[in-house]
Design a protein around this motif. Structure first.
Motif, mmCIF file in Angstrom:
data_model
loop_
_atom_site.group_PDB
_atom_site.id
_atom_site.type_symbol
_atom_site.label_atom_id
_atom_site.label_comp_id
_atom_site.label_asym_id
_atom_site.label_seq_id
_atom_site.Cartn_x
_atom_site.Cartn_y
_atom_site.Cartn_z
ATOM 1 N N VAL A 25 41.408 36.461 30.335
ATOM 2 C CA VAL A 25 40.345 36.966 31.196
ATOM 3 C C VAL A 25 39.971 35.843 32.156
ATOM 4 N N SER A 26 40.007 36.129 33.443
ATOM 5 C CA SER A 26 39.609 35.132 34.437
ATOM 6 C C SER A 26 38.093 35.001 34.433
ATOM 7 N N SER A 27 37.614 33.801 34.268
ATOM 8 C CA SER A 27 36.195 33.538 34.078
ATOM 9 C C SER A 27 35.380 33.628 35.370
ATOM 10 N N THR A 28 34.158 34.095 35.220
ATOM 11 C CA THR A 28 33.225 34.117 36.341
ATOM 12 C C THR A 28 32.865 32.701 36.790
ATOM 13 N N THR A 29 33.096 31.707 35.939
ATOM 14 C CA THR A 29 32.767 30.327 36.299
ATOM 15 C C THR A 29 33.663 29.776 37.402
ATOM 16 N N LYS A 30 34.686 30.529 37.788
ATOM 17 C CA LYS A 30 35.522 30.110 38.921
ATOM 18 C C LYS A 30 34.774 30.244 40.241
ATOM 19 N N VAL A 31 33.692 30.988 40.241
ATOM 20 C CA VAL A 31 32.829 31.177 41.409
ATOM 21 C C VAL A 31 33.636 31.634 42.625
ATOM 22 N N LEU A 32 34.288 32.768 42.468
ATOM 23 C CA LEU A 32 35.044 33.361 43.572
ATOM 24 C C LEU A 32 34.101 34.270 44.354
ATOM 25 N N THR A 33 33.438 33.704 45.345
ATOM 26 C CA THR A 33 32.446 34.458 46.112
ATOM 27 C C THR A 33 33.037 35.098 47.359
ATOM 28 N N ASP A 34 34.211 34.666 47.756
ATOM 29 C CA ASP A 34 34.912 35.301 48.863
ATOM 30 C C ASP A 34 35.674 36.501 48.298
ATOM 31 N N PHE A 35 35.444 37.680 48.865
ATOM 32 C CA PHE A 35 36.033 38.884 48.298
ATOM 33 C C PHE A 35 37.556 38.824 48.269
ATOM 34 N N GLN A 36 38.171 38.270 49.279
ATOM 35 C CA GLN A 36 39.640 38.186 49.320
ATOM 36 C C GLN A 36 40.163 37.296 48.186
ATOM 37 N N GLN A 37 39.477 36.218 47.892
ATOM 38 C CA GLN A 37 39.870 35.366 46.757
ATOM 39 C C GLN A 37 39.765 36.145 45.447
ATOM 40 N N PHE A 38 38.719 36.951 45.340
ATOM 41 C CA PHE A 38 38.545 37.783 44.153
ATOM 42 C C PHE A 38 39.704 38.770 44.014
ATOM 43 N N VAL A 39 40.092 39.405 45.108
ATOM 44 C CA VAL A 39 41.207 40.361 45.091
ATOM 45 C C VAL A 39 42.497 39.653 44.669
ATOM 46 N N GLU A 40 42.716 38.465 45.186
ATOM 47 C CA GLU A 40 43.913 37.702 44.810
ATOM 48 C C GLU A 40 43.906 37.400 43.311
ATOM 49 N N GLU A 41 42.750 37.094 42.775
ATOM 50 C CA GLU A 41 42.628 36.830 41.338
ATOM 51 C C GLU A 41 42.901 38.110 40.537
ATOM 52 N N VAL A 42 42.374 39.222 41.002
ATOM 53 C CA VAL A 42 42.607 40.516 40.337
ATOM 54 C C VAL A 42 44.097 40.836 40.313
ATOM 55 N N ASN A 43 44.797 40.470 41.361
ATOM 56 C CA ASN A 43 46.223 40.781 41.469
ATOM 57 C C ASN A 43 47.133 39.839 40.687
ATOM 58 N N ARG A 44 46.577 38.801 40.098
ATOM 59 C CA ARG A 44 47.394 37.896 39.281
ATOM 60 C C ARG A 44 47.813 38.604 37.996
ATOM 61 N N GLU A 45 49.081 38.582 37.699
ATOM 62 C CA GLU A 45 49.605 39.269 36.511
ATOM 63 C C GLU A 45 49.117 38.654 35.208
ATOM 64 N N GLU A 46 48.740 37.394 35.231
ATOM 65 C CA GLU A 46 48.338 36.706 34.002
ATOM 66 C C GLU A 46 47.061 37.274 33.388
#
Length: 95
Positions: free
Chosen positions: A52-73
């Motif tokens: 589970v990708s942690s909220t502590t990564k502080v991905l506040t840019d929506f595009q960065q969040f989408v990239e994280e969602v798309n990670r297969e890991e």
């Protein structure tokens, strides 16, 4: 695990706990991850876990969040609370 360094990966107690989680028979166990160093280590040494990708990564840019969602890991990605008001953008994501 945001301050994790390579020397921490050999911690005996943490590895023993991961080994127990890795043996999950009826249900698969997951770990919340901040560090890619830890993610890479766990994928190799404890392949039965999910991540589970942690909220502590502080991905506040929506595009960065989408990239994280798309990670297969990652099975799940916890969005930063600052994205809570981005309902229109969040609605564009697939299930």
């Amino acid at each position: 695990n945001s301050l994790l360094k390579e020397e921490h990966l050999s911690d005996k107690r943490c590895n023993a706990l991961c080994a127990l989680f890795n043996k999950g028979k009826e249900k698969q166990n997951g770990i919340i991850i901040h560090s890619d160093l830890l993610l890479d280590y766990l994928k190799v040494n404890y392949p039965n876990l999910y991540f589970v990708s942690s909220t502590t990564k502080v991905l506040t840019d929506f595009q960065q969040f989408v990239e994280e969602v798309n990670r297969e890991e990652f099975r799940y990605v916890v969005p930063d609370f600052r994205l809570n008001k981005s309902l229109r953008q969040l609605d564009t994501l697939t299930k």
